[in-house]
Each structure stands twice: as C-alpha cells, then as structure tokens.
Design a protein around this motif. Sequence first.
Motif, PDB file in Angstrom:
ATOM      1  N   VAL A 240       3.959  -4.174  32.659  1.00  0.00           N
ATOM      2  CA  VAL A 240       4.964  -5.045  31.842  1.00  0.00           C
ATOM      3  C   VAL A 240       4.909  -4.190  30.916  1.00  0.00           C
ATOM      4  O   VAL A 240       4.118  -3.918  30.120  1.00  0.00           O
ATOM      5  N   GLN A 252       3.355 -16.115  32.900  1.00  0.00           N
ATOM      6  CA  GLN A 252       2.882 -16.332  34.492  1.00  0.00           C
ATOM      7  C   GLN A 252       4.469 -15.445  35.434  1.00  0.00           C
ATOM      8  O   GLN A 252       3.900 -14.915  36.214  1.00  0.00           O
ATOM      9  N   ALA A 253       5.682 -15.945  34.618  1.00  0.00           N
ATOM     10  CA  ALA A 253       6.693 -14.841  35.092  1.00  0.00           C
ATOM     11  C   ALA A 253       7.115 -13.285  35.257  1.00  0.00           C
ATOM     12  O   ALA A 253       6.680 -13.308  36.700  1.00  0.00           O
ATOM     13  N   ALA A 254       6.301 -12.698  34.333  1.00  0.00           N
ATOM     14  CA  ALA A 254       6.066 -11.696  34.550  1.00  0.00           C
ATOM     15  C   ALA A 254       5.295 -11.167  35.357  1.00  0.00           C
ATOM     16  O   ALA A 254       5.344 -10.403  36.259  1.00  0.00           O
ATOM     17  N   ARG A 256       3.974 -12.986  38.599  1.00  0.00           N
ATOM     18  CA  ARG A 256       4.481 -12.905  39.350  1.00  0.00           C
ATOM     19  C   ARG A 256       5.915 -12.208  40.120  1.00  0.00           C
ATOM     20  O   ARG A 256       5.518 -11.094  40.891  1.00  0.00           O
ATOM     21  N   GLU A 257       6.435 -11.310  38.760  1.00  0.00           N
ATOM     22  CA  GLU A 257       7.457 -10.513  38.898  1.00  0.00           C
ATOM     23  C   GLU A 257       7.186  -8.904  39.769  1.00  0.00           C
ATOM     24  O   GLU A 257       7.130  -8.807  40.994  1.00  0.00           O
ATOM     25  N   ARG A 258       5.322  -8.873  39.237  1.00  0.00           N
ATOM     26  CA  ARG A 258       4.640  -7.634  39.299  1.00  0.00           C
ATOM     27  C   ARG A 258       3.621  -8.111  39.009  1.00  0.00           C
ATOM     28  O   ARG A 258       2.637  -7.957  38.377  1.00  0.00           O
ATOM     29  N   PRO A 259       3.051  -8.401  40.022  1.00  0.00           N
ATOM     30  CA  PRO A 259       1.607  -9.198  40.056  1.00  0.00           C
ATOM     31  C   PRO A 259       0.255  -7.766  39.614  1.00  0.00           C
ATOM     32  O   PRO A 259       1.253  -6.014  39.782  1.00  0.00           O
TER      33      PRO A 259
END
Length: 374
Positions: A240, A252-254, A256-259
């Motif tokens: 990220v 969290q959102a970032a 979730r997109e890129r675990p």
Amino acid sequence: MSKPRLILAVESSCDESAVALVREGGEVVVERVASQSQLHATTGGVIPEVAAREHHLWIPRLLDEILNSPVGKAHVDAIDAVGVTTGPGLVGSLLVGAGVAAAWAWGRGLPIVPVNHLEGHFRAAWLHDADFAGVAPQLPAIGLVVSGGHTLIVHVRSDGVSERLGGTIDDAAGEAFDKIARLLGLPYPGGAALSALAATSTQRVGRSRLPVARTGNEYDVSFSGVKTAAARMALAAAGVPSNEPGRATALQAALRERPVPPAAAAEIAAAAEEAIVTALLERVESALVAYPETGLVVGGGVAANGPLRRGLAAVALRHQRLLSIPPVRWCTDNAAMIGAAAHAALSEGRVAMQDPGRGLKVSASWPFGVEAPT
Ligand code: KG4
Ligand code: ZN
C-alpha cells in the motif's frame, strides 16, 4: 470445622455467559460457559446491545442446565450464597447477570455477593477440579491480569488487600492482540489466532523488535507503539503506498483490498507477539524484584498465550517464585473464577453478604481491589 461454603456464581460482563457451582477452597463442582465470540466475529467486535440480549437468553438457560444436571440437583439445597460479577464490564450485560442472580437468590432466600471481574481473573488460579489439581497459590503475590479489556499489575497482601502497581495507559494487551490480528485479516477475537500465526514464522533471527514505550511508572505499559509499527509493516508488506491512511477504518479498508501476504503476516504476528509478551515480562520481573517475598499469580484471556506462559515460568524460576496460572479454560472468561473471588472476598472479610431484595449496583469501571460500588 464447619462445612465449606458453596457458591453459585454468575458471569456476564462481556461476551461469555457463564454459571458455576464452586466450593470454598476453589473446587469447581459444575460449570457451563456459552461464548458469544462467533456471533461477534461477524461484526469484528462486541456490540453491547447484542451482547446483553444474548446474556438474557443464555444466563437463565445455563442456570437451568446446571441446576437440572445430576450434580446440580444433588447440590442445589446446599448452596449458601450467590456470587455475581457487577463490574467492570458492559453495563447492559452486567445488569442481566446481576438481575437474574439477585432474582434467583431472592427466590431461594439466599444472600448475594457482588464480585469484581478482575479479581475473578486473579482468583482463577485457586480453581481445581477432577481434571486439574493445580498448586495452591501463595499470598502475598504479584498479580498480572491480562485480558481483552484490562492489563494490570497488582501487589496482593496475605489478607487479600491489594495495591495497583501499574498497567496499560492505552490499549489492554488482549485489545492490542485483537487489533493487530484484525490488520492481518484474522477474525475476532484474534489473540489466539495471531499467536498460532506467529508460531508459523520462520525468520526468528535478526527480527527487529517493535517499540514499547517506557512511561514514568516502571510498571505501566503502552501498546500503541506496537500497534502503529505493526500497521506500518502490514502496509509495507501489502504494497500500500506510503501516504498511509491514519484512521483505523481507512487502514482496514486498504488492507482488505490488498491483504498482507501470508509469510509477511506470520512475521508481523511474531514480532507483535514478542513485543507485547516481552513488555509484560519485563514489568512482572521488576515487580518481583521490588517485592521479594511474593508468589506470582496470573490470569485473564491473554494468560492463555503460549510464549507468555513460558516466559512467566522462566521469570518465576529465575527469581525462585511460585507461579500460579490457571489452565486455558479458566484464563478466558468463566463463572468458576467469580465463585473463587466471592469465596476469597468473604473469607478475607472484604465484602459482606447482601440482601438480593435491595438489588445490586453494577459499574462499568470498578477498579481492582476497591470496595463494591453501593
Ligand atoms: O479474559 P477474557 O476472556 O475477556 C476479557 O475479560 O476481556 O480475554 C479475552 C482476550 C481477547 O483479547 C483474546 O484475543 C485474548 O484474551 N486471548 C489471547 C489468547 N487467547 C485469548 N491473546 C493472546 N494469545 C492467546 N492465546
Ligand atoms: Zn475477563
């Protein structure tokens, strides 16, 4: 000698509903625990109203189950008092346990004893049953209580009177475990899962230590630095961009997109666990040095953590102290520990039996070692 007292104990302060019968001295006659953690996993944490409604369903059910079991039936007429958690915890959840316990006690003409949940975690070390004999803990003791909501170090005298030495100034140890676990995509409550993931890490050598800030009081601890460092590592590992989102929800959102890739997640888990555990061990060791004649008593959900248990055993051995730590089932929330704490408070004269007809006052923030709120 008079017959050992028998207490019916009820616990509902957070997300476990639990009922137990406990004899003076810590023998668990029968117990039941119903955990809501799967339910709360769907929302990533405990929603107080949902927890209270679940307790409302489960506390009467467990009470019924226990009292109608063969062991319960054989003991019900011998119950001397009812002990119930009245704080600290979620007010709605505490009200359910306190209400049901007081009503049941009133119907039976029995007195009621308010119990502090943190003292319950401390007294869990006194519990034993057919499967676990344990070694009777020693007082005076240094107590470490590490749970999802609390982290504290206390000095408890032989008469049960205690003094708080220190604790977290921000997140509780369990909360830090849970938040870092969440960053790595593990379900709530992530402590045990994070520890299992950490155990798969291969890069033990040369791992950089995550920061745990020292504060003015040598027994205090802050976990916010570990959390931030773990978040930075997670973002970097996930690729990220470094204009990192500051807020937890954006983070969290970032992620979730890129675990975080699995191998990196294991490294982050191991580094975070090591930092949290080391910080706790250092403070416990300082307390043992400052209070030479003490035993070491540990409790709370995080006391289920393998590296912490092994580290505590090593520290206790180094300082020639008796370590008392319950089996995992009595580290996490349960009612047997509430029974043990009720017995201790009664026999040490720190609490008086109360008339259930007068109701019980619950408190979200009742500190360890302080008299029950009236
Ligand atoms: O004492 P507890 O059941 O509930 C509270 O009173 O808060 O503690 C629950 C906490 C959670 O944060 C959970 O993640 C943590 O204990 N926990 C662990 C482990 N097992 C439970 N943390 C680290 N390692 C574990 N093995
Ligand atoms: Zn607890």
